[in-house]
Design a protein around this motif. Sequence first.
Motif, mmCIF file in Angstrom:
data_model
loop_
_atom_site.group_PDB
_atom_site.id
_atom_site.type_symbol
_atom_site.label_atom_id
_atom_site.label_comp_id
_atom_site.label_asym_id
_atom_site.label_seq_id
_atom_site.Cartn_x
_atom_site.Cartn_y
_atom_site.Cartn_z
ATOM 1 N N ARG A 1 -9.195 -3.864 0.223
ATOM 2 C CA ARG A 1 -8.130 -4.790 -0.143
ATOM 3 C C ARG A 1 -8.729 -6.024 -0.812
ATOM 4 O O ARG A 1 -8.795 -7.107 -0.207
ATOM 5 C CB ARG A 1 -7.316 -5.198 1.089
ATOM 6 C CG ARG A 1 -6.507 -4.069 1.688
ATOM 7 C CD ARG A 1 -5.588 -4.535 2.802
ATOM 8 N NE ARG A 1 -4.774 -3.433 3.308
ATOM 9 C CZ ARG A 1 -3.837 -3.548 4.244
ATOM 10 N NH1 ARG A 1 -3.609 -4.747 4.795
ATOM 11 N NH2 ARG A 1 -3.143 -2.504 4.636
ATOM 12 N N ASN B 1 0.830 -1.207 0.000
ATOM 13 C CA ASN B 1 0.000 0.000 0.000
ATOM 14 C C ASN B 1 0.865 1.259 0.000
ATOM 15 O O ASN B 1 0.610 2.208 -0.760
ATOM 16 C CB ASN B 1 -0.913 -0.004 1.223
ATOM 17 C CG ASN B 1 -1.888 1.155 1.227
ATOM 18 O OD1 ASN B 1 -2.520 1.470 0.226
ATOM 19 N ND2 ASN B 1 -2.021 1.826 2.361
ATOM 20 N N SER C 1 -4.960 0.723 -3.845
ATOM 21 C CA SER C 1 -3.939 1.647 -4.349
ATOM 22 C C SER C 1 -2.947 0.957 -5.280
ATOM 23 O O SER C 1 -2.408 1.586 -6.200
ATOM 24 C CB SER C 1 -3.188 2.284 -3.176
ATOM 25 O OG SER C 1 -2.631 1.294 -2.339
ATOM 26 N N PRO D 1 -4.203 -4.142 -1.660
ATOM 27 C CA PRO D 1 -4.774 -2.798 -1.521
ATOM 28 C C PRO D 1 -5.209 -2.213 -2.861
ATOM 29 O O PRO D 1 -4.547 -2.429 -3.882
ATOM 30 C CB PRO D 1 -3.628 -1.985 -0.907
ATOM 31 C CG PRO D 1 -2.750 -2.992 -0.247
ATOM 32 C CD PRO D 1 -2.838 -4.226 -1.084
ATOM 33 N N TYR E 1 -6.022 7.107 3.837
ATOM 34 C CA TYR E 1 -5.139 6.178 4.557
ATOM 35 C C TYR E 1 -4.958 6.617 6.007
ATOM 36 O O TYR E 1 -4.988 5.804 6.933
ATOM 37 C CB TYR E 1 -3.787 6.114 3.848
ATOM 38 C CG TYR E 1 -2.730 5.322 4.567
ATOM 39 C CD1 TYR E 1 -2.840 3.938 4.722
ATOM 40 C CD2 TYR E 1 -1.591 5.943 5.090
ATOM 41 C CE1 TYR E 1 -1.867 3.204 5.378
ATOM 42 C CE2 TYR E 1 -0.615 5.225 5.738
ATOM 43 C CZ TYR E 1 -0.747 3.853 5.881
ATOM 44 O OH TYR E 1 0.226 3.130 6.540
#
Length: 328
Positions: free
Chosen positions: A154, A37, A161, A159, A227
């Motif tokens: 997730r 992440n 991202s 994740p 986050y």
Amino acid sequence: MTKKDLGLLILILVVGLGVYLVNPLFLSPNNLANTANLIALFGLFSIAQGFVIITGGIDLSVGSMIALLGVLFVDMVGRLGVPWPLAAAIVMGIGLLLGLAHGLLIARLHIQPFVVTLCGLLIYRGASRGYTADATAGFPFGTTYPGLDFFVARPWGIPTSVFVLAVVAVIAWIVLHRSVFGRYLFAVGKNEEAARFSGIRTGAVIIAAYTICAGLTAIAAIFFAMYTRSVSPSSHANFYELYAIAAAVLGGFSLRGGEGSIVGVILGTILLQVLQNLVNLLGIPSSLNFAVMGTVILVGVLVDQQWGSFRERRRIREAARTANGVAD
């Protein structure tokens, strides 16, 4: 993948093995997910920095821009009740406008990139602190926002991202290495005056590079805000521009401009996060992080400088041999 990239990948594997031998928790699923992440979050604005560095410029305002845009996003969604897709669009728009302003000041008014973005660093950090009166911006306790879970989800243990970084990296690779615009970026970085005389609109290329940088930074700002779930404007994303510069330099981007690869900057980001993980697992004080970053940047610049000198000497020797062959 270039020889530089391959060498960096081998270094990552060696360092990763060393970290695992020191602490086997390095390969635990939770640690791997957290590290992935962070690699994705830092990778987004490191790629952004790469677009600027390849033109021979630099953006020192990245960290402060992440703080300002993060404060605005959290405040719009949490306090003002703006729907998050609209808030994200506004943040993206502001980011692109800031990048456009950087590009115009550099390309049209011919102010040095260092000066422009240093001023941006101070202005954006001050604006974010002033906007919140130095208070922390966060979401109200117990509130939920349908759809925002996307930024911290997730799927299959990976994740979100990471998927976003993968998409951005593929697009950036195509733009930088397989498009006319990418060739223009390299040409401007190698020799801006020669590029201008060859018919390239160097000003437009530089403006586009800084706009792309700010746009990707805005995406990273939203992910960082989600986050951390709150943004303290005095400390949020402090010195993140150094991480981006270090990742780019490690990945083969020359601070002189005209060199670099997307694969390299991602590998540079991975190496920095593995080193960060090593620091955490060894219990080394986090205050030494900046010392690690400074050392990494210095070593990267030294290697880049020596590599450039070596290639120049080799080119001269080959040219001399060719000339001697023709003379014979």
